[in-house]
Design an enzyme around this catalytic site. Sequence first.
Site, PDB file in Angstrom:
ATOM      1  N   GLN A  96       0.462   9.101  -7.569  1.00  0.00           N
ATOM      2  CA  GLN A  96       1.308   8.475  -6.536  1.00  0.00           C
ATOM      3  C   GLN A  96       1.355   6.959  -6.642  1.00  0.00           C
ATOM      4  OE1 GLN A  96       0.165  10.737  -2.577  1.00  0.00           O
ATOM      5  NE2 GLN A  96      -1.381  11.005  -4.127  1.00  0.00           N
ATOM      6  N   THR A 109       0.850  -1.196   0.000  1.00  0.00           N
ATOM      7  CA  THR A 109       0.000   0.000   0.000  1.00  0.00           C
ATOM      8  C   THR A 109       0.882   1.240   0.000  1.00  0.00           C
ATOM      9  OG1 THR A 109      -1.563   1.426   1.165  1.00  0.00           O
ATOM     10  CG2 THR A 109      -0.371  -0.087   2.535  1.00  0.00           C
ATOM     11  N   ASP A 147       0.034   3.858   1.324  1.00  0.00           N
ATOM     12  CA  ASP A 147      -0.198   4.544   2.602  1.00  0.00           C
ATOM     13  C   ASP A 147       0.773   4.116   3.707  1.00  0.00           C
ATOM     14  OD1 ASP A 147      -2.307   5.536   1.187  1.00  0.00           O
ATOM     15  OD2 ASP A 147      -3.863   4.987   2.619  1.00  0.00           O
TER      16      ASP A 147
HETATM   17  O1  F6P Z   1      -5.329   2.659   0.289  1.00  0.00           O
HETATM   18  C1  F6P Z   1      -4.557   3.190  -0.707  1.00  0.00           C
HETATM   19  C2  F6P Z   1      -5.233   4.342  -1.371  1.00  0.00           C
HETATM   20  O2  F6P Z   1      -4.334   4.812  -2.320  1.00  0.00           O
HETATM   21  C3  F6P Z   1      -5.671   5.445  -0.415  1.00  0.00           C
HETATM   22  O3  F6P Z   1      -4.663   6.310  -0.040  1.00  0.00           O
HETATM   23  C4  F6P Z   1      -6.797   6.087  -1.176  1.00  0.00           C
HETATM   24  O4  F6P Z   1      -7.686   6.739  -0.346  1.00  0.00           O
HETATM   25  C5  F6P Z   1      -7.425   4.922  -1.819  1.00  0.00           C
HETATM   26  O5  F6P Z   1      -6.411   3.982  -2.042  1.00  0.00           O
HETATM   27  C6  F6P Z   1      -8.166   5.263  -3.094  1.00  0.00           C
HETATM   28  O6  F6P Z   1      -8.636   4.106  -3.660  1.00  0.00           O
HETATM   29  P1  F6P Z   1      -9.576   4.003  -4.940  1.00  0.00           P
HETATM   30  O7  F6P Z   1      -8.753   3.280  -5.962  1.00  0.00           O
HETATM   31  O8  F6P Z   1     -10.730   3.185  -4.494  1.00  0.00           O
HETATM   32  O9  F6P Z   1      -9.943   5.366  -5.366  1.00  0.00           O
END
Ligand code: F6P
Length: 379
Positions: A290, A139, A141
């Site tokens: 990112q 991840t 994050d």
């Molecule tokens: O969990 C990783 C992440 O990049 C978060 O930082 C972000 O809020 C989320 O995924 C966004 O995910 P999606 O692909 O569902 O928009």
Amino acid sequence: MIKKVAILANGGDVSGFNAVIRAIVKTAESNNIECYGFIDGYRGLLKNDYIKLSSSDTASGILQKGGSIISSSTNANVFNYKVVDENGNVEYKDLSEQCVKNVKEDGFDCIFTLGGDSTQKSARDLSLKGIKVIGVPKTIDNDVACTDITFGYNTAVSVATEALDRLHTTAETHHRIMVLEVMGREAGWIALESAIAGGADVALIPEIPYDIEKAAEAIKQRQKIGKNFSIVVVSEGAFPKGGNMSVLNERNNGKGVINVQLGGVGEKVAKQLEELTGLTARCTVLGYMQRGGTPTAYDRVLSTKYGSKAMELALEEKFNVLTVLKNGKLDCVPLEEVIGNNKEIGAVQGGTKESNVRVVTMEDDLVKTAKNIGINLGN
Ligand code: F6P
């Protein structure tokens, strides 16, 4: 003796997915083990949709590629799977038994689960049903418990740092406050580390509910010494004292997946800082920049180490663990320890309440460093 393994990549994409896949495949081949990849993460496991992976063919030339050659799914929790019938009626079903059946019938000796906390929770739950799993922490994050770092994080920090370098130009030239909203739902690692790397003046993270007056004060102090510009980094999950996270959209893809799309806090912060300081403020949302594209050298190496270690663990028949990095050394911890039982740490709207998310603590060196060099944390 294991003979046949499969990989699944699950959750939001990160740079490094393919490097992990490549390392697992190569280590498997060195040990005469067949390797497969489920398409679309847990959805592939459920639908029994997989391909053979080979370093000379399907998994060739992928080290530096972003995304995942076996795709990924962000909304497939097989324990609470959204099923829509032909009339549009929605039901949430536990379809995990079908996954167990697929794995057993096709003779997979181990499933490698590449993903974050919700992915590893499903892996743990499948392990309780007799499936042998080995997790690899992914991840951007960087919030998976029990490991120092997840793959994909370093690339995200690098992208955010480059963005800050570029925003500095406009900030200085036009005497503006430039706000950068980065990802980080419950943990402010990306914001904090890129703030330090990119020379930001303010960093707002979910772990420290911010007081906008304090951030404005820091910017005004800079104005007093002739610095008529400031750089502010904000995690998407940051929120004001006594307030809530900024939500863009909500959906219901079942339990244990992200149902709340965060966003908007950067614009709010920019507007408030403009009012409080008199400087013009602009917000840039970095978003999926990112997560995509080429991994950094660090992420390529980390992902390769994780992948090869995961396969080593399978060879040693150490299952139901997460491959981790602890104090710079590769290791593993039981998935049970990673996930825990109903730990509510970091639980947010729509998030996985059972997750044990690793957030920034006030004792972390990054926090101390940020404070020492005068980065305001909104408190
Ligand atoms: O969990 C990783 C992440 O990049 C978060 O930082 C972000 O809020 C989320 O995924 C966004 O995910 P999606 O692909 O569902 O928009």
